[in-house]
Write a protein that holds these residues in place. Structure first.
Motif, PDB file in Angstrom:
ATOM      1  N   ALA A 102     -14.736 -80.280 -18.582  1.00  0.00           N
ATOM      2  CA  ALA A 102     -13.461 -80.259 -17.858  1.00  0.00           C
ATOM      3  C   ALA A 102     -12.699 -78.965 -18.121  1.00  0.00           C
ATOM      4  CB  ALA A 102     -12.615 -81.464 -18.255  1.00  0.00           C
ATOM      5  N   VAL A 103     -12.687 -78.516 -19.379  1.00  0.00           N
ATOM      6  CA  VAL A 103     -12.008 -77.254 -19.709  1.00  0.00           C
ATOM      7  C   VAL A 103     -12.706 -76.089 -19.013  1.00  0.00           C
ATOM      8  CG1 VAL A 103     -11.544 -75.609 -21.571  1.00  0.00           C
ATOM      9  CG2 VAL A 103     -11.009 -78.018 -21.892  1.00  0.00           C
ATOM     10  N   ALA A 104     -14.024 -76.070 -19.038  1.00  0.00           N
ATOM     11  CA  ALA A 104     -14.774 -74.973 -18.408  1.00  0.00           C
ATOM     12  C   ALA A 104     -14.541 -74.931 -16.907  1.00  0.00           C
ATOM     13  CB  ALA A 104     -16.258 -75.114 -18.716  1.00  0.00           C
ATOM     14  N   LEU A 105     -14.613 -76.083 -16.264  1.00  0.00           N
ATOM     15  CA  LEU A 105     -14.408 -76.137 -14.811  1.00  0.00           C
ATOM     16  C   LEU A 105     -12.969 -75.763 -14.451  1.00  0.00           C
ATOM     17  CD1 LEU A 105     -15.652 -76.810 -12.063  1.00  0.00           C
ATOM     18  CD2 LEU A 105     -14.903 -79.169 -12.413  1.00  0.00           C
ATOM     19  N   SER A 106     -12.024 -76.292 -15.195  1.00  0.00           N
ATOM     20  CA  SER A 106     -10.611 -75.988 -14.927  1.00  0.00           C
ATOM     21  C   SER A 106     -10.317 -74.507 -15.162  1.00  0.00           C
ATOM     22  CB  SER A 106      -9.715 -76.843 -15.817  1.00  0.00           C
ATOM     23  OG  SER A 106      -9.943 -78.208 -15.593  1.00  0.00           O
ATOM     24  N   ALA A 107     -10.874 -73.950 -16.232  1.00  0.00           N
ATOM     25  CA  ALA A 107     -10.672 -72.528 -16.511  1.00  0.00           C
ATOM     26  C   ALA A 107     -11.269 -71.661 -15.411  1.00  0.00           C
ATOM     27  CB  ALA A 107     -11.287 -72.172 -17.859  1.00  0.00           C
ATOM     28  N   PHE A 108     -12.410 -72.070 -14.901  1.00  0.00           N
ATOM     29  CA  PHE A 108     -13.039 -71.335 -13.810  1.00  0.00           C
ATOM     30  C   PHE A 108     -12.164 -71.367 -12.558  1.00  0.00           C
ATOM     31  CE2 PHE A 108     -15.873 -71.259 -10.084  1.00  0.00           C
ATOM     32  CZ  PHE A 108     -16.415 -69.995 -10.253  1.00  0.00           C
ATOM     33  N   VAL A 109     -11.611 -72.537 -12.245  1.00  0.00           N
ATOM     34  CA  VAL A 109     -10.769 -72.674 -11.053  1.00  0.00           C
ATOM     35  C   VAL A 109      -9.497 -71.841 -11.186  1.00  0.00           C
ATOM     36  CG1 VAL A 109      -9.373 -74.334  -9.740  1.00  0.00           C
ATOM     37  CG2 VAL A 109     -11.704 -74.919 -10.415  1.00  0.00           C
ATOM     38  N   VAL A 110      -8.916 -71.795 -12.386  1.00  0.00           N
ATOM     39  CA  VAL A 110      -7.698 -71.013 -12.588  1.00  0.00           C
ATOM     40  C   VAL A 110      -7.999 -69.518 -12.601  1.00  0.00           C
ATOM     41  CG1 VAL A 110      -5.900 -70.480 -14.288  1.00  0.00           C
ATOM     42  CG2 VAL A 110      -6.443 -72.843 -13.757  1.00  0.00           C
ATOM     43  N   ALA A 111      -9.115 -69.123 -13.205  1.00  0.00           N
ATOM     44  CA  ALA A 111      -9.432 -67.707 -13.343  1.00  0.00           C
ATOM     45  C   ALA A 111      -9.977 -67.088 -12.063  1.00  0.00           C
ATOM     46  CB  ALA A 111     -10.455 -67.513 -14.460  1.00  0.00           C
ATOM     47  N   LEU A 112     -10.480 -67.900 -11.155  1.00  0.00           N
ATOM     48  CA  LEU A 112     -11.132 -67.388  -9.951  1.00  0.00           C
ATOM     49  C   LEU A 112     -10.215 -66.565  -9.046  1.00  0.00           C
ATOM     50  CD1 LEU A 112     -13.860 -67.326  -8.541  1.00  0.00           C
ATOM     51  CD2 LEU A 112     -13.184 -69.378  -7.308  1.00  0.00           C
ATOM     52  N   PRO A 113      -9.033 -67.053  -8.677  1.00  0.00           N
ATOM     53  CA  PRO A 113      -8.198 -66.235  -7.781  1.00  0.00           C
ATOM     54  C   PRO A 113      -7.689 -64.973  -8.477  1.00  0.00           C
ATOM     55  CG  PRO A 113      -7.381 -68.500  -7.911  1.00  0.00           C
ATOM     56  CD  PRO A 113      -8.433 -68.353  -8.943  1.00  0.00           C
ATOM     57  N   GLU A 114      -7.902 -63.838  -7.854  1.00  0.00           N
ATOM     58  CA  GLU A 114      -7.445 -62.572  -8.424  1.00  0.00           C
ATOM     59  C   GLU A 114      -5.937 -62.435  -8.348  1.00  0.00           C
ATOM     60  OE1 GLU A 114      -9.399 -59.062  -7.038  1.00  0.00           O
ATOM     61  OE2 GLU A 114     -11.355 -60.044  -7.040  1.00  0.00           O
ATOM     62  N   SER A 115      -5.313 -63.131  -7.396  1.00  0.00           N
ATOM     63  CA  SER A 115      -3.873 -62.994  -7.214  1.00  0.00           C
ATOM     64  C   SER A 115      -3.068 -63.699  -8.301  1.00  0.00           C
ATOM     65  CB  SER A 115      -3.470 -63.543  -5.846  1.00  0.00           C
ATOM     66  OG  SER A 115      -3.812 -64.926  -5.763  1.00  0.00           O
ATOM     67  N   THR A 116      -3.692 -64.593  -9.053  1.00  0.00           N
ATOM     68  CA  THR A 116      -2.978 -65.294 -10.115  1.00  0.00           C
ATOM     69  C   THR A 116      -2.708 -64.328 -11.265  1.00  0.00           C
ATOM     70  OG1 THR A 116      -4.116 -67.339  -9.533  1.00  0.00           O
ATOM     71  CG2 THR A 116      -3.026 -67.277 -11.658  1.00  0.00           C
ATOM     72  N   HIS A 117      -1.466 -64.280 -11.698  1.00  0.00           N
ATOM     73  CA  HIS A 117      -1.048 -63.368 -12.764  1.00  0.00           C
ATOM     74  C   HIS A 117      -1.685 -63.771 -14.094  1.00  0.00           C
ATOM     75  CE1 HIS A 117       1.679 -61.244 -15.530  1.00  0.00           C
ATOM     76  NE2 HIS A 117       1.816 -60.398 -14.522  1.00  0.00           N
ATOM     77  N   LEU A 118      -1.916 -62.790 -14.949  1.00  0.00           N
ATOM     78  CA  LEU A 118      -2.544 -63.021 -16.247  1.00  0.00           C
ATOM     79  C   LEU A 118      -1.729 -63.984 -17.107  1.00  0.00           C
ATOM     80  CD1 LEU A 118      -4.885 -62.330 -18.131  1.00  0.00           C
ATOM     81  CD2 LEU A 118      -3.544 -60.385 -18.948  1.00  0.00           C
ATOM     82  N   MET A 119      -0.401 -63.902 -17.041  1.00  0.00           N
ATOM     83  CA  MET A 119       0.445 -64.827 -17.808  1.00  0.00           C
ATOM     84  C   MET A 119       0.200 -66.267 -17.373  1.00  0.00           C
ATOM     85  SD  MET A 119       2.787 -65.354 -20.119  1.00  0.00           S
ATOM     86  CE  MET A 119       3.673 -63.856 -20.426  1.00  0.00           C
ATOM     87  N   SER A 120       0.092 -66.497 -16.077  1.00  0.00           N
ATOM     88  CA  SER A 120      -0.192 -67.850 -15.575  1.00  0.00           C
ATOM     89  C   SER A 120      -1.538 -68.337 -16.074  1.00  0.00           C
ATOM     90  CB  SER A 120      -0.183 -67.864 -14.047  1.00  0.00           C
ATOM     91  OG  SER A 120       1.093 -67.592 -13.551  1.00  0.00           O
ATOM     92  N   LYS A 121      -2.522 -67.454 -16.083  1.00  0.00           N
ATOM     93  CA  LYS A 121      -3.861 -67.845 -16.547  1.00  0.00           C
ATOM     94  C   LYS A 121      -3.844 -68.198 -18.033  1.00  0.00           C
ATOM     95  CE  LYS A 121      -6.274 -65.119 -13.085  1.00  0.00           C
ATOM     96  NZ  LYS A 121      -7.219 -64.057 -12.796  1.00  0.00           N
ATOM     97  N   ARG A 122      -3.165 -67.408 -18.832  1.00  0.00           N
ATOM     98  CA  ARG A 122      -3.090 -67.690 -20.273  1.00  0.00           C
ATOM     99  C   ARG A 122      -2.443 -69.043 -20.542  1.00  0.00           C
ATOM    100  NH1 ARG A 122      -0.656 -61.998 -22.535  1.00  0.00           N
ATOM    101  NH2 ARG A 122      -2.582 -60.788 -22.475  1.00  0.00           N
ATOM    102  N   ILE A 123      -1.313 -69.277 -19.887  1.00  0.00           N
ATOM    103  CA  ILE A 123      -0.589 -70.539 -20.090  1.00  0.00           C
ATOM    104  C   ILE A 123      -1.443 -71.707 -19.612  1.00  0.00           C
ATOM    105  CG2 ILE A 123       1.452 -71.867 -19.388  1.00  0.00           C
ATOM    106  CD1 ILE A 123       2.156 -69.670 -21.346  1.00  0.00           C
ATOM    107  N   ALA A 124      -2.071 -71.575 -18.457  1.00  0.00           N
ATOM    108  CA  ALA A 124      -2.893 -72.658 -17.920  1.00  0.00           C
ATOM    109  C   ALA A 124      -4.087 -72.958 -18.820  1.00  0.00           C
ATOM    110  CB  ALA A 124      -3.369 -72.308 -16.507  1.00  0.00           C
ATOM    111  N   PHE A 125      -4.740 -71.935 -19.340  1.00  0.00           N
ATOM    112  CA  PHE A 125      -5.886 -72.159 -20.229  1.00  0.00           C
ATOM    113  C   PHE A 125      -5.457 -72.949 -21.463  1.00  0.00           C
ATOM    114  CE2 PHE A 125      -7.954 -67.975 -18.669  1.00  0.00           C
ATOM    115  CZ  PHE A 125      -8.397 -68.607 -17.520  1.00  0.00           C
ATOM    116  N   GLY A 126      -4.356 -72.546 -22.060  1.00  0.00           N
ATOM    117  CA  GLY A 126      -3.856 -73.257 -23.240  1.00  0.00           C
ATOM    118  C   GLY A 126      -3.478 -74.693 -22.943  1.00  0.00           C
ATOM    119  N   GLN A 127      -2.858 -74.905 -21.798  1.00  0.00           N
ATOM    120  CA  GLN A 127      -2.467 -76.266 -21.426  1.00  0.00           C
ATOM    121  C   GLN A 127      -3.694 -77.140 -21.177  1.00  0.00           C
ATOM    122  OE1 GLN A 127       0.153 -75.604 -18.080  1.00  0.00           O
ATOM    123  NE2 GLN A 127       1.961 -75.828 -19.370  1.00  0.00           N
TER     124      GLN A 127
END
Length: 195
Positions: A102-127
């Motif tokens: 679940a973490v791997a799939l969710s991280a992939f979905v969050v990291a995939l869009p290039e338009s998502t800011h790095l701060m959003s990705k960091r927070i989402a991964f931790g959550q």
């Protein structure tokens, strides 16, 4: 001239460190001495601290407000995805392998869009890690909605503490940062010209 530049740099770093410490103090006092109704939602105070440390250092008011927007965006992504995942799989069926997938799939979905800011990705991964690992630890007792909501409220506390820390005792505006930097550059330039 080097002393003035060094002092200015140390002053900026000290101010940044004090604001970060203030944000962490706000988080600590809220989680330890806040009302019991609020404390039951703040289940991951460590993530509140991480959020403040990601947001506050070297940030102006505008930077913090932008980061808070990124936190809101990441939290919305995590809430929708994790509630849906917990509802489909059910917390009692969560094992270490399921959580890792679940973490791997969710991280992939969050990291995939290039338009998502790095701060959003960091927070989402931790959550995501907090939600799914917490589900493995607590098992069937985990609430499908309340558990992700606890992670989200802990993140929101960190973001709110960051805003308060940057505004107190006076707002750290980028205008003053530019003026300070310009004066340092001007002093260095005149020193280099007249030597």
């Amino acid at each position: 001239m080097g002393d003035h530049q060094t002092q200015s740099l140390w002053r900026m770093r000290l101010c940044s460190a004090l604001r970060t410490a203030l944000a962490c103090i706000i988080v600590g006092c809220t989680t330890l001495y806040g009302p019991p109704q609020l404390q039951k939602y703040l289940t991951y105070s460590s993530f509140s601290y991480i959020t403040t440390i990601l947001i506050v250092p070297d940030a102006t008011v505008g930077d913090v407000m932008r980061s808070c927007w990124h936190v809101i965006f990441a939290t919305a992504q995590v809430l929708v995805s994790s509630v849906l995942t917990l509802w489909l799989v059910e917390p009692k069926n969560f094992s270490v392998g399921v959580a890792a997938a679940a973490v791997a799939l969710s991280a992939f979905v969050v990291a995939l869009p290039e338009s998502t800011h790095l701060m959003s990705k960091r927070i989402a991964f931790g959550q995501f890690v907090n939600v799914y690992v917490g589900t493995v630890i607590h098992g069937a007792q985990t609430g499908v909605v309340m558990h992700p909501l606890g992670v989200a409220s802990s993140t929101a506390l960190g973001a709110l503490a960051s805003v308060v820390a940057v505004l107190f005792p006076y707002p750290r505006l980028s205008y003053y940062e530019v003026i300070n930097s310009s004066l340092c550059f001007l002093l260095l330039f005149t020193h280099a010209v007249y030597e």
